[in-house]
Design a protein around this motif. Structure first.
Motif, PDB file in Angstrom:
ATOM      1  N   ARG A   1      -7.296   5.468   5.669  1.00  0.00           N
ATOM      2  CA  ARG A   1      -6.425   6.129   6.639  1.00  0.00           C
ATOM      3  C   ARG A   1      -5.229   6.732   5.970  1.00  0.00           C
ATOM      4  O   ARG A   1      -4.701   6.184   5.017  1.00  0.00           O
ATOM      5  CB  ARG A   1      -5.944   5.093   7.651  1.00  0.00           C
ATOM      6  N   GLU A   2      -4.776   7.855   6.522  1.00  0.00           N
ATOM      7  CA  GLU A   2      -3.718   8.596   5.852  1.00  0.00           C
ATOM      8  C   GLU A   2      -2.480   7.783   5.608  1.00  0.00           C
ATOM      9  O   GLU A   2      -1.899   7.808   4.549  1.00  0.00           O
ATOM     10  CB  GLU A   2      -3.336   9.816   6.681  1.00  0.00           C
ATOM     11  N   ASP A   3      -2.072   7.065   6.630  1.00  0.00           N
ATOM     12  CA  ASP A   3      -0.783   6.403   6.457  1.00  0.00           C
ATOM     13  C   ASP A   3      -0.884   5.150   5.609  1.00  0.00           C
ATOM     14  O   ASP A   3       0.104   4.500   5.343  1.00  0.00           O
ATOM     15  CB  ASP A   3      -0.183   6.069   7.829  1.00  0.00           C
ATOM     16  N   HIS A   4      -2.087   4.779   5.209  1.00  0.00           N
ATOM     17  CA  HIS A   4      -2.208   3.583   4.390  1.00  0.00           C
ATOM     18  C   HIS A   4      -2.410   3.896   2.934  1.00  0.00           C
ATOM     19  O   HIS A   4      -2.591   3.005   2.134  1.00  0.00           O
ATOM     20  CB  HIS A   4      -3.405   2.742   4.868  1.00  0.00           C
ATOM     21  N   GLN A   5      -2.396   5.188   2.632  1.00  0.00           N
ATOM     22  CA  GLN A   5      -2.683   5.519   1.239  1.00  0.00           C
ATOM     23  C   GLN A   5      -1.404   5.473   0.431  1.00  0.00           C
ATOM     24  O   GLN A   5      -0.796   6.480   0.172  1.00  0.00           O
ATOM     25  CB  GLN A   5      -3.256   6.918   1.151  1.00  0.00           C
ATOM     26  N   ALA A   6      -1.022   4.305   0.027  1.00  0.00           N
ATOM     27  CA  ALA A   6       0.166   4.216  -0.820  1.00  0.00           C
ATOM     28  C   ALA A   6      -0.264   4.218  -2.274  1.00  0.00           C
ATOM     29  O   ALA A   6      -1.301   3.675  -2.605  1.00  0.00           O
ATOM     30  CB  ALA A   6       0.927   2.940  -0.499  1.00  0.00           C
ATOM     31  N   PRO A   7       0.486   4.814  -3.112  1.00  0.00           N
ATOM     32  CA  PRO A   7       0.108   4.778  -4.532  1.00  0.00           C
ATOM     33  C   PRO A   7       0.175   3.362  -5.064  1.00  0.00           C
ATOM     34  O   PRO A   7       0.989   2.569  -4.650  1.00  0.00           O
ATOM     35  CB  PRO A   7       1.153   5.672  -5.213  1.00  0.00           C
ATOM     36  N   SER A   8      -0.691   3.086  -5.981  1.00  0.00           N
ATOM     37  CA  SER A   8      -0.858   1.702  -6.388  1.00  0.00           C
ATOM     38  C   SER A   8       0.353   1.162  -7.120  1.00  0.00           C
ATOM     39  O   SER A   8       0.571  -0.031  -7.155  1.00  0.00           O
ATOM     40  CB  SER A   8      -2.082   1.557  -7.273  1.00  0.00           C
ATOM     41  N   SER A   9       1.154   2.020  -7.694  1.00  0.00           N
ATOM     42  CA  SER A   9       2.289   1.486  -8.445  1.00  0.00           C
ATOM     43  C   SER A   9       3.293   0.837  -7.504  1.00  0.00           C
ATOM     44  O   SER A   9       3.907  -0.164  -7.835  1.00  0.00           O
ATOM     45  CB  SER A   9       2.945   2.606  -9.240  1.00  0.00           C
ATOM     46  N   ILE A  10       3.432   1.416  -6.328  1.00  0.00           N
ATOM     47  CA  ILE A  10       4.350   0.806  -5.356  1.00  0.00           C
ATOM     48  C   ILE A  10       3.813  -0.545  -4.921  1.00  0.00           C
ATOM     49  O   ILE A  10       4.545  -1.524  -4.832  1.00  0.00           O
ATOM     50  CB  ILE A  10       4.502   1.728  -4.124  1.00  0.00           C
ATOM     51  N   LEU A  11       2.508  -0.547  -4.644  1.00  0.00           N
ATOM     52  CA  LEU A  11       1.908  -1.814  -4.247  1.00  0.00           C
ATOM     53  C   LEU A  11       2.121  -2.841  -5.327  1.00  0.00           C
ATOM     54  O   LEU A  11       2.369  -4.010  -5.063  1.00  0.00           O
ATOM     55  CB  LEU A  11       0.416  -1.616  -3.996  1.00  0.00           C
ATOM     56  N   ARG A  12       2.030  -2.366  -6.541  1.00  0.00           N
ATOM     57  CA  ARG A  12       2.205  -3.297  -7.634  1.00  0.00           C
ATOM     58  C   ARG A  12       3.619  -3.847  -7.651  1.00  0.00           C
ATOM     59  O   ARG A  12       3.839  -5.037  -7.876  1.00  0.00           O
ATOM     60  CB  ARG A  12       1.918  -2.576  -8.951  1.00  0.00           C
ATOM     61  N   VAL A  13       4.564  -2.969  -7.392  1.00  0.00           N
ATOM     62  CA  VAL A  13       5.952  -3.432  -7.360  1.00  0.00           C
ATOM     63  C   VAL A  13       6.133  -4.497  -6.294  1.00  0.00           C
ATOM     64  O   VAL A  13       6.693  -5.560  -6.521  1.00  0.00           O
ATOM     65  CB  VAL A  13       6.893  -2.234  -7.080  1.00  0.00           C
ATOM     66  N   TYR A  14       5.597  -4.208  -5.124  1.00  0.00           N
ATOM     67  CA  TYR A  14       5.757  -5.188  -4.058  1.00  0.00           C
ATOM     68  C   TYR A  14       4.995  -6.453  -4.344  1.00  0.00           C
ATOM     69  O   TYR A  14       5.405  -7.540  -3.963  1.00  0.00           O
ATOM     70  CB  TYR A  14       5.289  -4.583  -2.740  1.00  0.00           C
ATOM     71  N   GLN A  15       3.854  -6.266  -4.990  1.00  0.00           N
ATOM     72  CA  GLN A  15       3.071  -7.445  -5.334  1.00  0.00           C
ATOM     73  C   GLN A  15       3.880  -8.361  -6.220  1.00  0.00           C
ATOM     74  O   GLN A  15       3.963  -9.564  -5.999  1.00  0.00           O
ATOM     75  CB  GLN A  15       1.804  -6.985  -6.054  1.00  0.00           C
ATOM     76  N   GLU A  16       4.518  -7.753  -7.212  1.00  0.00           N
ATOM     77  CA  GLU A  16       5.316  -8.569  -8.111  1.00  0.00           C
ATOM     78  C   GLU A  16       6.482  -9.185  -7.369  1.00  0.00           C
ATOM     79  O   GLU A  16       6.855 -10.329  -7.595  1.00  0.00           O
ATOM     80  CB  GLU A  16       5.846  -7.708  -9.257  1.00  0.00           C
ATOM     81  N   LEU A  17       7.045  -8.424  -6.480  1.00  0.00           N
ATOM     82  CA  LEU A  17       8.160  -8.913  -5.695  1.00  0.00           C
ATOM     83  C   LEU A  17       7.785 -10.135  -4.901  1.00  0.00           C
ATOM     84  O   LEU A  17       8.464 -11.159  -4.929  1.00  0.00           O
ATOM     85  CB  LEU A  17       8.562  -7.790  -4.729  1.00  0.00           C
ATOM     86  N   GLU A  18       6.668 -10.022  -4.185  1.00  0.00           N
ATOM     87  CA  GLU A  18       6.248 -11.152  -3.365  1.00  0.00           C
ATOM     88  C   GLU A  18       5.904 -12.342  -4.216  1.00  0.00           C
ATOM     89  O   GLU A  18       6.194 -13.483  -3.895  1.00  0.00           O
ATOM     90  CB  GLU A  18       5.035 -10.758  -2.519  1.00  0.00           C
ATOM     91  N   ARG A  19       5.237 -12.057  -5.333  1.00  0.00           N
ATOM     92  CA  ARG A  19       4.868 -13.156  -6.216  1.00  0.00           C
ATOM     93  C   ARG A  19       6.106 -13.893  -6.665  1.00  0.00           C
ATOM     94  O   ARG A  19       6.158 -15.114  -6.666  1.00  0.00           O
ATOM     95  CB  ARG A  19       4.172 -12.586  -7.443  1.00  0.00           C
ATOM     96  N   ARG A  20       7.078 -13.118  -7.044  1.00  0.00           N
ATOM     97  CA  ARG A  20       8.286 -13.752  -7.566  1.00  0.00           C
ATOM     98  C   ARG A  20       8.962 -14.556  -6.485  1.00  0.00           C
ATOM     99  O   ARG A  20       9.476 -15.638  -6.738  1.00  0.00           O
ATOM    100  CB  ARG A  20       9.223 -12.676  -8.104  1.00  0.00           C
TER     101      ARG A  20
END
Lengths: 720, 194
Positions: A530-549
């Motif tokens: 879906r259009e609004d869910h296509q976030a670039p993976s680098s952002i997801l990665r940033v948030y992933q690290e954020l949540e992990r931390r």
């Protein structure tokens, strides 16, 4: 606790009384004291009713009307109660794998039914098994397959699956034929083709049985994926060989050309299943793109498409298992991106539930079907089959590993080889296949032998594998203890080599992986998500690290039992605990963390969904996002999280840039890594920055104090 | 992506590199393409930030150490020749090379490989792995899984086992000795580079 379990078994056995008794012909009257009181009113015509003949029946029982679904539900109930009892029964799970206990329950129930009716209990029909019971299990396995690990080891897995199975089939078939020639008197009429046919169905390792035993064992994830992947992929070879030999049996004569064609069929069946799975997987991904307006049926599509892929490939005589696994693997990332949180959770829970039920039913029916009239016993045949299965598997694994170790960097150790060889359990697939053989005089012998082999592997091998492995570990420790420094340095070298491979772009795997990722990003994701869910993976990665931390910050390190203070010299117990620490935490072959596959609990996959949740939290204004859906970080022995804290801390500095406003700014992935090199940030300062981030993004959602919300979120995360 | 030899002319000192490192021309070409991929702004030199394009390296616990191992101490940029020279360490050792005393130790022999690994620990290049350096690496690898006391005891034990001259640090010889049971050539080689 054991009392509880026996109670539940008895309860379920009691539940079956009405079933089996009702299956008897209507002339027999039900015995009153065993049935619940509602059947107490008896009349001579067999349908109980209240005393008012020829008037309106106030109360009646019409069992035949609901017989079929009623019985099915009762069987499932029995299976589930047994499973429940198993988990409540204290020390029993430590000794017996679940599959053993379920088979024993099945044996018990089968015996009860046999005793009551003096005829064979209902058996597991091959159709029911292949069409209804097997797909959920394989779908579950495919959906939760650790993709990266699987593809990294794909070469080895294929090596074991294809070549290993061929080796086993031919070896067992030919040697069994030799045995039949030797025991000419009793086994003279078993031809070579029959032996090969039998070999093909008995050689296959069964994913259901393997999984259920490996649940309780602690194996590193690489070994797990090797055995499990092998058991999944050898289906193609097994089914083809089985059908091949079956069709050879029907032919008047077999020529060399037929054999060659048979070889081509293996390839066609395997690849065909793959393509069918791919096709349906992509369709499912595309469909899930449009489910935003009817979110409740989104999970349904996952199941429908996977089942369709299975049925289609079965219809075309391709490998159904490969189709469904491919379908699951393909659609997973797109579906997870497209559907809502709750749908994702529903999908996963339903998968687990259905596969659980299926597995229990399979094992119980295996037990029940053992009680039969059709057994034919032959000591030489049965014993030699058992021995040959073990022997050929062991030699096969040894030979294949010797070759494949030259090509792998992480060698498959002797301990691993032992587990692979000894953990090759046979299960219900063999059982169903043997029933499908065309009738010939010795068919009952084959059935009996198959049952014996299955029971032997599940019980004996399943129960003893854990102690034997521990014995091996002890022996290995006694023989050549690697020193602590050796282990540390070895692991450093492993990490170093992994890094160098990444820098060079390891052509064998990373090259294709990178190409696929590019293709994926450019075309597939754009089309299927879906259009609004296509976030670039680098952002997801940033948030992933954020949540992990975030999660890491509030979790303590798992306590390891070693309370003594350390001073020179170190005692053996401390050495042991140090060794345990090292082996547990340094054995991280893949860079991302993948929790081990577990039938009973739901570990969230750590790749995409964790990051998507905060993303949704910030973007979706309409969604009532108040409850926390981030599941707990997998703790325990397989929950290894390698120390990328440095990266995370470094990334925190950059996220203030990308967290401006409701839409995060596109961030180049090189920036986080660059900041990571500047050294670990002070966790406190990073934490305050995060607190600043959240207020900006949570404003649209609710007016709660951000710190409170953060801690509320974290509190929930702590609950296991 | 063809490996025609005409593109070899674009690579500076290609012949010399082949001689020095033992890579084949095809490999040099592949590595050059990889170098160009990493070199986003086409300057012919790599900087530490360029390695950020390799995403997995960021997740590697010793990722930054590996990156800094490519750069000589004090240097900020990396040219292709140095890139290849570093990677030459990871070529499987040539078993049939005759060694005369005059030739320097080839980079991809066991000694060369071990030296490279040693330098990952020894950031200050004093020839010894001090306790602090060992602790740093351990902390990076074990992350937050273990407590500080456990880390200390592990480091303590590691130094105890290896340290023969009792100077509370691990020299290169002690390092080599503690890894004598490990098949370094097998462990530290990238297969396709053979």
């Amino acid at each position: 606790m054991a009392a509880l379990w026996t109670l539940s078994v008895l309860l379920s056995a009691c539940l079956l009384w009405p079933v089996c008794l009702a299956l008897t012909p209507p002339a027999e009257l039900p015995q009153p004291h065993n049935l619940p009181p509602l059947l107490g009113f008896n009349s001579s015509d067999g349908s109980p009713s209240v005393d008012l003949p020829m008037a309106l029946r106030v109360f009646s029982v019409d069992y035949h009307h609901v017989q079929a679904p009623f019985e099915i539900v009762l069987w499932i109930m029995l299976a589930s109660l047994a499973k429940l009892g198993f988990h409540w029964s204290g020390r029993v799970p430590a000794v017996f794998p679940e599959s053993c206990l379920l088979i024993m329950v099945g044996l018990l129930v089968g015996g009860v039914i046999y005793g009551v009716r003096h005829s064979a209990p209902p058996t597991l029909s091959a159709d029911a098994f292949f069409l209804f019971l097997l797909p959920p299990i394989v779908l579950d396995a495919g959906y939760f397959l650790p993709g990266k690990l699987f593809f990294e080891n794909l070469g080895t897995i294929l090596w074991y699956a294809v070549l290993g199975t061929l080796w086993n089939v031919l070896g067992i078939g030919l040697s069994l034929y030799g045995v039949c020639l030797l025991a000419q008197s009793s086994l003279g009429d078993v031809s070579l083709l029959h032996c090969l046919l039998f070999g093909s169905l008995i050689a296959a390792v069964d994913p259901v049985a393997v999984l259920s035993v490996f649940q309780e064992m602690h194996v590193n994830e690489q070994l797990h994926i090797l055995v499990f992947g092998e058991s999944l992929l050898n289906d193609a070879v097994t089914v083809v060989l089985y059908k091949l030999f079956e069709s050879f049996l029907r032919l008047p004569s077999v020529s060399g050309l037929d054999v060659l064609l048979g070889g081509c069929r293996v390839v066609v069946v395997g690849l065909g299943g793959l393509f069918v799975g791919l096709f349906f997987g992509l369709l499912a991904a595309l469909t899930s793109r449009f489910t935003s307006r009817a979110q409740v049926i989104a999970p349904l599509f996952v199941f429908l498409y996977s089942y369709l892929s299975y049925l289609t490939s079965e219809m075309l005589h391709l490998s159904g298992i490969m189709a469904i696994v491919t379908c699951a693997v393909t659609m997973k990332q797109y579906v997870e991106a497209n559907v809502s949180e709750r749908s994702n959770t529903s999908i996963q829970y339903f998968l687990k539930m259905w596969s659980s039920v299926s597995e229990t039913l399979i094992f119980i029916f295996l037990g029940v079907s053992t009680i039969q009239d059709v057994h034919m016993w032959s000591w030489p045949f049965v014993c030699s089959t058992l021995l040959l299965c073990l022997a050929w598997r062991a030699t096969g694994v040894l030979l294949l590993t010797a070759v494949v170790n030259k090509l792998r960097r992480n060698t498959v150790t002797f301990r691993d080889q032992f587990i692979i060889a000894y953990g090759g359990l046979r299960g219900a697939i063999c059982f169903s296949l043997v029933f499908l053989i065309d009738d010939f005089p010795k068919k009952r012998l084959f059935i009996t032998t198959t049952i014996v082999v299955i029971l032997f592997t599940v019980f004996v091998q399943g129960m003893t594998i854990k102690p034997l492995v521990e014995l091996l570990d002890v022996k290995r420790k006694k023989r050549a203890l690697p020193t602590v420094s050796e282990e540390i340095h070895s692991r450093l070298i492993d990490h170093l080599l992994a890094g160098i491979e990444d820098v060079v772009g390891y052509w064998g795997q990373h090259y294709w992986k990178d190409r696929f990722e590019q293709f994926n990003r450019k075309y597939l994701r754009r089309f299927l998500i879906r259009e609004d869910h296509q976030a670039p993976s680098s952002i997801l990665r940033v948030y992933q690290e954020l949540e992990r931390r975030e999660q890491r910050r509030d979790e303590e390190a798992p306590p390891i039992e070693d309370p003594r203070s350390h001073s020179r010299p170190l005692l053996p117990e401390e050495m042991d605990s140090i060794r345990r620490i090292l082996s547990r935490n340094l054995q991280n072959f893949n860079k991302k963390q993948t929790p081990a596959y577990s039938r009973h609990t739901l570990h969230q996959d750590t790749t995409m969904d964790k990051t998507r949740k905060p993303l949704y939290r910030h973007h979706s204004l309409g969604e009532r996002y108040k409850y926390n859906t981030i599941t707990h970080w997998p703790q325990g022995e397989d929950g290894e999280f390698n120390g990328s804290h440095r990266v995370r801390a470094g990334l925190c500095r950059s996220h203030t840039v990308c967290a401006v406003g409701p839409r995060p700014v596109l961030q180049d992935s090189s920036a986080p890594a660059a900041s990571a090199q500047r050294g670990p940030a002070d966790p406190k300062s990073a934490a305050t920055k995060e607190d600043q981030v959240f207020p900006q993004n949570q404003a649209p959602v609710g007016g709660e104090a951000p710190k409170k919300q953060l801690s509320f979120v974290l509190e929930n995360e702590k609950q296991p | 992506m063809g490996s025609n030899s005409s593109s070899m002319n674009n690579i500076p000192n290609a012949e010399q590199l082949v001689q020095e490192t033992g890579f084949s021309a095809a490999h040099i070409l592949r590595l050059y393409e990889r170098f160009q991929f990493l070199d986003k702004d086409d300057t012919g030199q790599l900087r530490p930030e360029d390695f950020g394009a390799v995403r997995e390296l960021a997740m590697n616990p010793i990722g930054d150490r590996i990156i800094s191992a490519f750069f000589s101490p004090g240097q900020e940029t990396l040219d292709f020749a140095s890139f290849v020279r570093v990677l030459a360490h990871f070529r499987p050792a040539d078993s049939n090379r005759t060694r005369d005393g005059a030739q320097p130790e080839p980079a991809n022999s066991s000694m060369g490989k071990l030296k490279f690994a040693f330098q990952l620990y020894d950031q200050d290049r004093d020839g010894k792995i001090s306790r602090a350096e060992l602790l740093q690496v351990l902390r990076a690898m074990l992350g937050m899984q273990v407590t500080e006391e456990q880390l200390q005891s592990i480091a303590e034990r590691a130094i105890q086992e290896a340290d023969f001259d009792q100077d509370d640090a691990i020299s290169f010889d002690e390092f080599r000795k503690s890894l004598e049971k490990v098949n370094i050539d097998h462990k530290m080689s990238i297969r396709f580079l053979s």
